[in-house]
Design a protein around this motif. Structure first.
Motif, PDB file in Angstrom:
ATOM      1  N   GLU A   1     -11.103   6.678   2.887  1.00 53.55           N
ATOM      2  CA  GLU A   1     -11.111   6.182   4.266  1.00 53.55           C
ATOM      3  C   GLU A   1      -9.847   5.380   4.556  1.00 53.55           C
ATOM      4  O   GLU A   1      -9.284   5.460   5.651  1.00 53.55           O
ATOM      5  CB  GLU A   1     -12.352   5.319   4.504  1.00 53.55           C
ATOM      6  N   ALA A   2      -9.387   4.624   3.554  1.00 51.82           N
ATOM      7  CA  ALA A   2      -8.161   3.850   3.730  1.00 51.82           C
ATOM      8  C   ALA A   2      -6.957   4.777   3.929  1.00 51.82           C
ATOM      9  O   ALA A   2      -6.080   4.506   4.759  1.00 51.82           O
ATOM     10  CB  ALA A   2      -7.941   2.941   2.517  1.00 51.82           C
TER      11      ALA A   2
ATOM     12  N   ASP B   1       0.494   5.673  -0.342  1.00 50.87           N
ATOM     13  CA  ASP B   1      -0.460   6.788  -0.291  1.00 50.87           C
ATOM     14  C   ASP B   1      -0.740   7.346  -1.679  1.00 50.87           C
ATOM     15  O   ASP B   1      -1.896   7.594  -2.042  1.00 50.87           O
ATOM     16  CB  ASP B   1       0.090   7.906   0.604  1.00 50.87           C
TER      17      ASP B   1
ATOM     18  N   LEU C   1     -14.061   4.837  -0.291  1.00 51.70           N
ATOM     19  CA  LEU C   1     -13.351   3.770   0.413  1.00 51.70           C
ATOM     20  C   LEU C   1     -11.842   3.993   0.384  1.00 51.70           C
ATOM     21  O   LEU C   1     -11.152   3.774   1.399  1.00 51.70           O
ATOM     22  CB  LEU C   1     -13.689   2.415  -0.217  1.00 51.70           C
ATOM     23  N   GLU C   2     -11.331   4.402  -0.768  1.00 47.16           N
ATOM     24  CA  GLU C   2      -9.902   4.717  -0.861  1.00 47.16           C
ATOM     25  C   GLU C   2      -9.553   5.856   0.085  1.00 47.16           C
ATOM     26  O   GLU C   2      -8.496   5.853   0.723  1.00 47.16           O
ATOM     27  CB  GLU C   2      -9.521   5.089  -2.290  1.00 47.16           C
TER      28      GLU C   2
ATOM     29  N   SER D   1      -2.997   5.096  -3.691  1.00 51.13           N
ATOM     30  CA  SER D   1      -4.389   5.204  -3.235  1.00 51.13           C
ATOM     31  C   SER D   1      -5.019   6.496  -3.710  1.00 51.13           C
ATOM     32  O   SER D   1      -6.176   6.521  -4.145  1.00 51.13           O
ATOM     33  CB  SER D   1      -4.449   5.133  -1.703  1.00 51.13           C
TER      34      SER D   1
ATOM     35  N   GLN E   1      -8.112   6.845  -6.250  1.00 53.03           N
ATOM     36  CA  GLN E   1      -9.299   7.603  -5.834  1.00 53.03           C
ATOM     37  C   GLN E   1      -9.733   8.574  -6.935  1.00 53.03           C
ATOM     38  O   GLN E   1     -10.924   8.687  -7.253  1.00 53.03           O
ATOM     39  CB  GLN E   1      -8.983   8.371  -4.553  1.00 53.03           C
TER      40      GLN E   1
ATOM     41  N   PRO F   1       0.829  -1.217   0.000  1.00 53.77           N
ATOM     42  CA  PRO F   1       0.000   0.000   0.000  1.00 53.77           C
ATOM     43  C   PRO F   1       0.863   1.267   0.000  1.00 53.77           C
ATOM     44  O   PRO F   1       1.823   1.378   0.771  1.00 53.77           O
ATOM     45  CB  PRO F   1      -0.791  -0.109   1.318  1.00 53.77           C
TER      46      PRO F   1
ATOM     47  N   LYS G   1      -7.140   6.153   7.466  1.00 50.89           N
ATOM     48  CA  LYS G   1      -6.794   5.122   8.450  1.00 50.89           C
ATOM     49  C   LYS G   1      -5.293   4.855   8.466  1.00 50.89           C
ATOM     50  O   LYS G   1      -4.686   4.663   9.525  1.00 50.89           O
ATOM     51  CB  LYS G   1      -7.551   3.837   8.122  1.00 50.89           C
ATOM     52  N   ALA G   2      -4.682   4.841   7.267  1.00 52.43           N
ATOM     53  CA  ALA G   2      -3.241   4.568   7.187  1.00 52.43           C
ATOM     54  C   ALA G   2      -2.404   5.769   7.621  1.00 52.43           C
ATOM     55  O   ALA G   2      -1.229   5.614   7.968  1.00 52.43           O
ATOM     56  CB  ALA G   2      -2.869   4.181   5.756  1.00 52.43           C
TER      57      ALA G   2
END
Length: 605
Positions: free
Chosen positions: A234-235, A210, A231-232, A213, A217, A208, A238-239
């Motif tokens: 939120e990921a 950034d 969702l991306e 992602s 997105q 993963p 969170k990360a």
């Protein structure tokens, strides 16, 4: 796409690579006889490709055996060519590099440098050809692929460029990070599915990331797949729990897609992380505006503007949006308050004062606007538009001294701006310096030859100025020129007809012009007075009295009152004439003959 080239040291080192070996000759008498029943093995695609490459290299090598002397000469030409590339003398560079190539065509570094030089000089086709040659000669060098891809991209051959990146990633060890370049190339072409698939390959290889992602997105948003984009987001949050920019991006995404409660929730999350975040407050201000909560929206946007962390350019963009809606009583106070905050928080930014001045102008705070513009000029006097605004306000407020002072200063910086010469000339005429006014107006008129409308304005003012100088022929010619362009030029029609009546010349022409104005503007007291005075000069006193009485219904001007007294005297009503002269004297602004008229109770002209 970032261009990557190997260092000069690397290129020079490549010159010393050993020559590709020739195909080994079979030893005599050792040829094996295959079994009759054995079938020849089918070569793989990779093996066929390698054999073709070796055959090509063998063909090059067999053409000419490279001597030590040739190698040294080739190296010297190469080094000299590289020097000229650095000096950006591409013609000389190519001349040397091609000589190096002629001596040693099997050297990949030479082909690479020729390709690069052609690319820099705009010879894209040649650049592609030599870059292809470099890749064939050394298919494990990533730099050669990158250059080849760049030559294709420069020719908008994006599919070819993508193929080169694909080949690079496949054939060169440890080159997976070029997946990001390939994904960017697909994005530039709008090939969203291919870009997404490439990014997912990168994610599998590197884990993963950034930026991956974030790019995914953006792709989901372009595909109108909001759920996956969120969702991306939120990921990402969170990360990266301490990275507020991802929280803000998520809030903006909710707001942009009318998910307003979610936008408020996430923006407030950002404020918990950073209570001073102006971006979060701007998001909240926009959401509350969309929800119809004007008070809370105004509160949030003002808090955002109070923060130096909100860039001045962002504030200016918001204020420009307000300007587009002005005049509008519902938003005027908010616009003025935000403008005031902006200049207070950014006191050394000329653009802050400039946009604040625009808002004050549009909300009819003219003197405040002029002072604000002057503050902008103190910080940056190079913007003609701000000087123009100052001059226009001076003229609108009829503040002649300021108009003269500011046009003089502006002309030092912008001597070729015809409008500045126009207002400078007007200021001199109004300041009773008609000779200087004529000089400025005549000079400015020469600069306005490509603007007929402005020329007509110059001619109108020159008519006034030449009249003051008693150069009546020039005055009349200037007015006639203005009316030739616009037969309904009100200022020219009024002043020309009035001055003709004062001189007692061309009274029929004067009556025609002033009558035209009265017909168009039957309630304008200035035009009524002019027409009455033309009639007076034609000895139509009864007609003059009629139009002056109509003018006096709205006018308190001393000249109109004095004229009315003169008409009454001509009609034999001397006592009432004397009373009107006294009234004109009391108001102020009557002619220089008013005292004699009052003292002698007699008409003087």
């Amino acid at each position: 796409m970032r261009r990557v080239f190997p260092s000069l040291f690397l290129l020079l080192a490549l010159l010393y690579l050993p020559e590709p070996g020739r195909a080994q000759q079979s030893q005599s008498g050792t040829t094996a006889t295959p079994k009759a029943e054995a079938k020849p093995r089918k070569l793989s695609r990779k093996e066929r490709k390698e054999l073709a490459r070796r055959a090509e290299l063998d063909a090059v090598s067999s053409q000419r055996q490279l001597t030590e002397k040739d190698r040294e000469a080739s190296e010297a030409f190469f080094v000299e060519g590289v020097k000229y590339v650095i000096l950006e003398d591409y013609n000389k560079a190519l001349e040397r590099l091609l000589k190096a190539y002629a001596l040693n065509p099997g050297n990949a570094a030479i082909s690479y440098k020729i390709a690069e030089t052609n690319l820099l000089s705009g010879n894209l086709k040649d650049a592609s050809n030599f870059a292809q040659s470099a890749v064939k000669l050394d298919p494990k060098n990533a730099y050669y692929y990158l250059l080849l891809a760049q030559t294709y991209a420069s020719q908008k051959q994006y599919d070819q460029a993508a193929k080169v990146y694909t080949q690079l990633i496949q054939d060169v060890p440890d080159s997976g990070y070029y997946l990001f370049n390939l994904a960017d190339l697909y994005l530039a072409q709008g090939k969203l599915n291919e870009a997404l698939a490439t990014l997912e390959r990168a994610e599998k290889q590197f884990g993963p990331l950034d930026e991956v992602s974030f790019k995914k997105q953006q792709i989901y948003l372009k595909q109108n797949n909001l759920d996956k984009a969120l969702l991306e987001g939120e990921a990402l949050i969170k990360a990266n729990p301490d990275e507020i920019r991802y929280v803000l991006a998520q809030a903006e995404m909710y707001a942009a897609n009318n998910r307003l409660p979610d936008a408020v929730r996430v923006a407030e999350q950002a404020l918990r992380q950073d209570p001073e975040s102006p971006q979060a407050r701007m998001i909240l201000a926009d959401v509350y505006r969309q929800q119809g909560n004007a008070a809370e929206s105004e509160k949030q946007i003002k808090l955002a503007f109070e923060s130096p962390g909100l860039d001045i350019d962002d504030k200016v963009r918001v204020l420009v949006d307000f300007i587009k809606q002005l005049p509008n009583p519902k938003i005027e106070k908010t616009a003025l308050d935000l403008a005031a905050i902006t200049v207070r928080v950014h006191p050394k930014e000329a653009k802050a004062y400039s946009v604040a001045g625009d808002i004050q102008t549009l909300t009819n705070h003219k003197e405040d606007a002029r002072n604000t513009y002057l503050q902008a000029i103190k910080l940056d006097n190079s913007r003609y538009q701000i000087w123009q605004q100052v001059v226009l306000i001076d003229a609108e407020l009829s503040q002649t001294d300021s108009l003269l002072r500011h046009t003089d200063r502006a002309l030092e910086l912008f001597p070729n701006q015809a409008p500045l010469w126009f207002y400078n000339g007007v200021a001199y005429v109004l300041n009773k310096q008609p000779a200087k006014g004529v000089k400025a107006l005549e000079y400015g008129r020469k600069l306005a030859t490509d603007n007929p409308e402005l020329l007509a304005q110059f001619d109108t003012q020159l008519g006034d100025a030449y009249h003051e100088l008693k150069e009546y022929a020039k005055s009349d010619a200037a007015y006639e020129a203005a009316l030739t362009f616009d037969a309904n030029n009100a200022q020219a029609l009024n002043n020309y007809s009035y001055f003709l009546s004062v001189r007692g010349e061309k009274l029929d022409r004067a009556k025609e012009m002033s009558g035209k104005l009265v017909k168009q503007f039957p309630d304008n007291d200035t035009y009524l007075d002019t027409y009455a005075w033309v009639l007076y000069k034609q000895k139509d006193y009864a007609g003059a009295k009629q139009y002056l009485e109509k003018a006096l219904l709205t006018s308190k001007d001393a000249t109109v009152i004095e004229h009315y007294g003169d008409v009454l005297f001509q009609l034999g009503d001397k006592d009432k004439a004397h009373a009107e002269w006294l009234r004109a004297k009391k108001i102020g602004g009557a002619s220089s003959l008013i005292d004699r008229k009052i003292k002698d109770k007699k008409l003087y002209e």
